[in-house]
Write an enzyme that holds these catalytic residues in place. Sequence first.
Site, PDB file in Angstrom:
ATOM      1  N   TYR A  12      47.862  63.979  40.991  1.00 43.61           N
ATOM      2  CA  TYR A  12      47.818  65.378  40.555  1.00 43.61           C
ATOM      3  C   TYR A  12      46.394  65.937  40.543  1.00 43.61           C
ATOM      4  O   TYR A  12      46.211  67.156  40.552  1.00 43.61           O
ATOM      5  CB  TYR A  12      48.408  65.535  39.148  1.00 43.61           C
ATOM      6  CG  TYR A  12      49.858  65.195  38.999  1.00 43.61           C
ATOM      7  CD1 TYR A  12      50.666  64.933  40.105  1.00 43.61           C
ATOM      8  CD2 TYR A  12      50.443  65.115  37.745  1.00 43.61           C
ATOM      9  CE1 TYR A  12      52.002  64.606  39.955  1.00 43.61           C
ATOM     10  CE2 TYR A  12      51.778  64.795  37.587  1.00 43.61           C
ATOM     11  CZ  TYR A  12      52.547  64.533  38.690  1.00 43.61           C
ATOM     12  OH  TYR A  12      53.869  64.207  38.533  1.00 43.61           O
ATOM     13  N   HIS A  34      54.068  55.569  41.480  1.00 46.33           N
ATOM     14  CA  HIS A  34      54.491  56.953  41.730  1.00 46.33           C
ATOM     15  C   HIS A  34      55.581  57.033  42.791  1.00 46.33           C
ATOM     16  O   HIS A  34      56.554  57.779  42.644  1.00 46.33           O
ATOM     17  CB  HIS A  34      53.269  57.762  42.154  1.00 46.33           C
ATOM     18  CG  HIS A  34      53.403  59.225  41.913  1.00 46.33           C
ATOM     19  ND1 HIS A  34      52.321  60.033  41.683  1.00 46.33           N
ATOM     20  CD2 HIS A  34      54.481  60.044  41.855  1.00 46.33           C
ATOM     21  CE1 HIS A  34      52.721  61.292  41.501  1.00 46.33           C
ATOM     22  NE2 HIS A  34      54.031  61.311  41.600  1.00 46.33           N
TER      23      HIS A  34
END
Length: 275
Positions: free
Chosen positions: A48, A106
């Site tokens: 992110y 992830h």
Amino acid sequence: MIPLVQTPRISIPKLGLGTWKLAGAEGRAAVESALALGYRHLDTADRYGNEEVVGAAMAASGVPRGEIFLTSKVWWDNLAPEAIRRSLEGSLRKLGTPYLDLFLVHWPAPEMDLPTVARTMQAARDEGLVRRWGVSNFPLGLMRRLEEIGAEPACLQVEYHALLSQQRLLDWCRPRGIVLTAYSPLGQGALAEQPVLQEIGRKHGATPLQVALAWLLRQEGVVVIPKAARRQSQQANLDAVALAAKLDAQDVAAIDALPKDWRRVDPDFGPDWDA
């Protein structure tokens, strides 16, 4: 008060703040706002690019670190043991914390050595760098393989909302004490236009997005992490916690009957992974 989901593997607030795309001063303000409203669960990731922002907001909030449940993730191209360690140490440094409450893979990678990945994640827990570890975007086939090698992830994070079923994964996770965390629980905002959710919202004096969240929040073993930059939206999501108890059998049946095949994120899993 946000309730906890508690299993033998993990204890985690049922509602958290997703921070994807929350960056810069606006992102920091959003995280500070959420913490001031009573959120105690923050979800970020190395990918992110906002861990420093999240860390700064935590530090400025005055909320003790021990009261915040903090999740971050390692990206799929960093799944060699040394790379996982570097990613984790980088996340801890940027977040300004000595540990993560939850550390996730992830995405899976086709070339990853799954037993080695699991051992590396467990080693980070054994060292106290993470309290629990888990995975994100893993299909059922890979969850089965984790169990076959004796790994015990505490959490599986996937896209899940009122127009996308994850029943197979829920049926797998619940008896094992694995929490299922729903990302994009509002279909990235698109569920606001869903007529059935709008009708149920009018019945309860709520928005269709609150209804969509409440439907998830009432489910056993499910955590939701909607992104919300504005304080008004953050409060609306908090109010969905109380709404969850007000949905009646007719409401739930109507939402259950909606089509459940609409994805916002489309992972290209091969047939071997999802077997």
